[in-house]
Scaffold this motif. Sequence first.
Motif, PDB file in Angstrom:
ATOM      1  N   VAL A   1       5.098  -1.463  -8.073  1.00 38.00           N
ATOM      2  CA  VAL A   1       4.620  -0.239  -8.720  1.00 38.00           C
ATOM      3  C   VAL A   1       3.088  -0.224  -8.718  1.00 38.00           C
ATOM      4  CG1 VAL A   1       4.472   0.995 -10.923  1.00 38.00           C
ATOM      5  CG2 VAL A   1       6.663   0.072 -10.154  1.00 38.00           C
ATOM      6  N   LEU A   2       2.478  -1.348  -9.098  1.00 34.19           N
ATOM      7  CA  LEU A   2       1.017  -1.413  -9.134  1.00 34.19           C
ATOM      8  C   LEU A   2       0.415  -1.456  -7.732  1.00 34.19           C
ATOM      9  CD1 LEU A   2       0.673  -3.818 -12.182  1.00 34.19           C
ATOM     10  CD2 LEU A   2       0.262  -1.352 -12.128  1.00 34.19           C
ATOM     11  N   GLY A   3       1.153  -2.052  -6.780  1.00 32.45           N
ATOM     12  CA  GLY A   3       0.711  -2.044  -5.382  1.00 32.45           C
ATOM     13  C   GLY A   3       0.718  -0.644  -4.810  1.00 32.45           C
ATOM     14  N   ALA A   4       1.726   0.137  -5.178  1.00 30.04           N
ATOM     15  CA  ALA A   4       1.801   1.531  -4.718  1.00 30.04           C
ATOM     16  C   ALA A   4       0.638   2.349  -5.274  1.00 30.04           C
ATOM     17  CB  ALA A   4       3.136   2.151  -5.136  1.00 30.04           C
ATOM     18  N   LYS A   5       0.134   1.934  -6.425  1.00 31.67           N
ATOM     19  CA  LYS A   5      -1.035   2.590  -7.013  1.00 31.67           C
ATOM     20  C   LYS A   5      -2.326   2.071  -6.386  1.00 31.67           C
ATOM     21  CE  LYS A   5       0.846   4.828 -10.634  1.00 31.67           C
ATOM     22  NZ  LYS A   5       0.776   6.276 -10.692  1.00 31.67           N
ATOM     23  N   GLY A   6      -2.217   0.937  -5.644  1.00 27.60           N
ATOM     24  CA  GLY A   6      -3.394   0.367  -4.986  1.00 27.60           C
ATOM     25  C   GLY A   6      -4.239  -0.503  -5.897  1.00 27.60           C
ATOM     26  N   THR A   7      -3.610  -1.223  -6.841  1.00 22.23           N
ATOM     27  CA  THR A   7      -4.363  -2.072  -7.764  1.00 22.23           C
ATOM     28  C   THR A   7      -4.246  -3.551  -7.377  1.00 22.23           C
ATOM     29  OG1 THR A   7      -2.523  -2.421  -9.296  1.00 22.23           O
ATOM     30  CG2 THR A   7      -3.889  -0.463  -9.654  1.00 22.23           C
ATOM     31  N   LEU A   8      -5.286  -4.314  -7.699  1.00 22.56           N
ATOM     32  CA  LEU A   8      -5.306  -5.740  -7.386  1.00 22.56           C
ATOM     33  C   LEU A   8      -4.351  -6.541  -8.277  1.00 22.56           C
ATOM     34  CD1 LEU A   8      -9.120  -6.266  -6.723  1.00 22.56           C
ATOM     35  CD2 LEU A   8      -7.282  -6.133  -5.056  1.00 22.56           C
ATOM     36  N   ILE A   9      -4.097  -6.091  -9.504  1.00 27.58           N
ATOM     37  CA  ILE A   9      -3.164  -6.809 -10.388  1.00 27.58           C
ATOM     38  C   ILE A   9      -1.764  -6.821  -9.773  1.00 27.58           C
ATOM     39  CG2 ILE A   9      -2.568  -4.851 -11.865  1.00 27.58           C
ATOM     40  CD1 ILE A   9      -3.154  -8.327 -13.242  1.00 27.58           C
TER      41      ILE A   9
ATOM     42  N   LEU B   1      -9.671  -8.992   1.094  1.00 25.73           N
ATOM     43  CA  LEU B   1      -9.943  -7.843   1.960  1.00 25.73           C
ATOM     44  C   LEU B   1      -9.998  -6.520   1.196  1.00 25.73           C
ATOM     45  CD1 LEU B   1      -7.834  -8.759   5.120  1.00 25.73           C
ATOM     46  CD2 LEU B   1     -10.319  -8.687   4.909  1.00 25.73           C
ATOM     47  N   TRP B   2      -9.117  -6.374   0.203  1.00 25.76           N
ATOM     48  CA  TRP B   2      -9.130  -5.131  -0.568  1.00 25.76           C
ATOM     49  C   TRP B   2     -10.437  -4.988  -1.351  1.00 25.76           C
ATOM     50  CZ3 TRP B   2      -3.976  -3.262  -3.101  1.00 25.76           C
ATOM     51  CH2 TRP B   2      -3.022  -3.036  -2.084  1.00 25.76           C
ATOM     52  N   LYS B   3     -10.924  -6.114  -1.895  1.00 19.62           N
ATOM     53  CA  LYS B   3     -12.192  -6.045  -2.641  1.00 19.62           C
ATOM     54  C   LYS B   3     -13.329  -5.615  -1.727  1.00 19.62           C
ATOM     55  CE  LYS B   3     -12.236  -8.619  -6.746  1.00 19.62           C
ATOM     56  NZ  LYS B   3     -13.085  -9.427  -7.548  1.00 19.62           N
TER      57      LYS B   3
ATOM     58  N   GLU C   1     -11.609   1.830  -6.128  1.00 20.50           N
ATOM     59  CA  GLU C   1     -10.474   2.418  -5.414  1.00 20.50           C
ATOM     60  C   GLU C   1     -10.438   1.891  -3.981  1.00 20.50           C
ATOM     61  OE1 GLU C   1      -9.960   6.841  -4.236  1.00 20.50           O
ATOM     62  OE2 GLU C   1      -9.168   6.647  -6.278  1.00 20.50           O
ATOM     63  N   VAL C   2      -9.279   1.350  -3.584  1.00 24.90           N
ATOM     64  CA  VAL C   2      -9.126   0.778  -2.245  1.00 24.90           C
ATOM     65  C   VAL C   2      -9.075   1.903  -1.214  1.00 24.90           C
ATOM     66  CG1 VAL C   2      -7.677  -0.682  -0.761  1.00 24.90           C
ATOM     67  CG2 VAL C   2      -7.883  -1.207  -3.199  1.00 24.90           C
ATOM     68  N   LYS C   3      -9.759   1.689  -0.067  1.00 30.69           N
ATOM     69  CA  LYS C   3      -9.784   2.680   1.012  1.00 30.69           C
ATOM     70  C   LYS C   3      -8.603   2.425   1.955  1.00 30.69           C
ATOM     71  CE  LYS C   3     -14.826   2.729   0.997  1.00 30.69           C
ATOM     72  NZ  LYS C   3     -16.022   2.359   1.778  1.00 30.69           N
ATOM     73  N   PHE C   4      -7.535   3.198   1.804  1.00 31.34           N
ATOM     74  CA  PHE C   4      -6.352   3.060   2.641  1.00 31.34           C
ATOM     75  C   PHE C   4      -6.503   3.871   3.921  1.00 31.34           C
ATOM     76  CE2 PHE C   4      -4.789   2.339  -1.727  1.00 31.34           C
ATOM     77  CZ  PHE C   4      -4.428   1.018  -1.566  1.00 31.34           C
ATOM     78  N   ARG C   5      -5.647   3.574   4.926  1.00 26.71           N
ATOM     79  CA  ARG C   5      -5.728   4.285   6.203  1.00 26.71           C
ATOM     80  C   ARG C   5      -4.349   4.489   6.809  1.00 26.71           C
ATOM     81  NH1 ARG C   5      -8.761  -0.396   9.730  1.00 26.71           N
ATOM     82  NH2 ARG C   5      -7.401  -2.091   9.137  1.00 26.71           N
ATOM     83  N   ASN C   6      -4.286   5.367   7.835  1.00 22.91           N
ATOM     84  CA  ASN C   6      -3.038   5.687   8.529  1.00 22.91           C
ATOM     85  C   ASN C   6      -3.069   5.132   9.954  1.00 22.91           C
ATOM     86  OD1 ASN C   6      -2.002   7.227   6.329  1.00 22.91           O
ATOM     87  ND2 ASN C   6      -3.277   8.934   6.953  1.00 22.91           N
ATOM     88  N   MET C   7      -1.892   4.826  10.512  1.00 21.48           N
ATOM     89  CA  MET C   7      -1.768   4.277  11.864  1.00 21.48           C
ATOM     90  C   MET C   7      -1.821   5.361  12.924  1.00 21.48           C
ATOM     91  SD  MET C   7       1.283   1.580  12.212  1.00 21.48           S
ATOM     92  CE  MET C   7       1.430   0.281  11.051  1.00 21.48           C
TER      93      MET C   7
END
Length: 198
Positions: free
Chosen positions: A18-26, A68-70, A78-84
């Motif tokens: 759940v927290l990973g889907a939100k993009g959190t380090l915890i 890497l996320w940091k 806020e982590v910078k996500f990307r698409n393939m």
Amino acid sequence: GDTIFMLVMTLCNSLSLVLGAKGTLIGVLLNIAGTAMYAINALGIPLYGEVMGSFLFSIPVSIATLILWKKNSTKSGEVKFRNMTPKLLLMIIIATLGATIIYSIILKQMGGAFAFMDSLTTVVSVIAGLLFMLRYSEQWLMWVIVNALSIAMWVMVLISGDSSALLMVVMKSVNLCNALYGYLNWRKLANKVLLEQE
């Protein structure tokens, strides 16, 4: 004792997703704890592919993910996500199929239970873990596959007489729903990054 262990493992894994889907380090930290507990549980079945995938891959990748996320976060955290790209997606599919076949042969030689299913869930988990670390939103689609296959695998374990597998079926079902949410959320966040770069 087993019930408390299974409950804590389920909560760690579910909350990490759940927290990973939100993009959190915890969420990544909880994943490390939940993965270690999952591997201990899988060792008793024996699902050797799940155990090896957890200790030799998932936990080290989660540690690398934190780093890497940091490095790829905004000032607000806020982590910078990307698409393939479609080409990368095709390469990932081919690599997954080849690795699954090879690994299932190895697991069968080791005497592991449900060798092909064990191989498939492990290989897809490994590739999804790398894509998670590299911040690709499509990794959530791989987790949808992993969780659907894991549900089938744990149902087979349940049918074979191991009643503790019921909690695993529930956990993987929750994880499946969360993976669908994660994909939609990360895709939205990745598109936001693209818009900011234009």
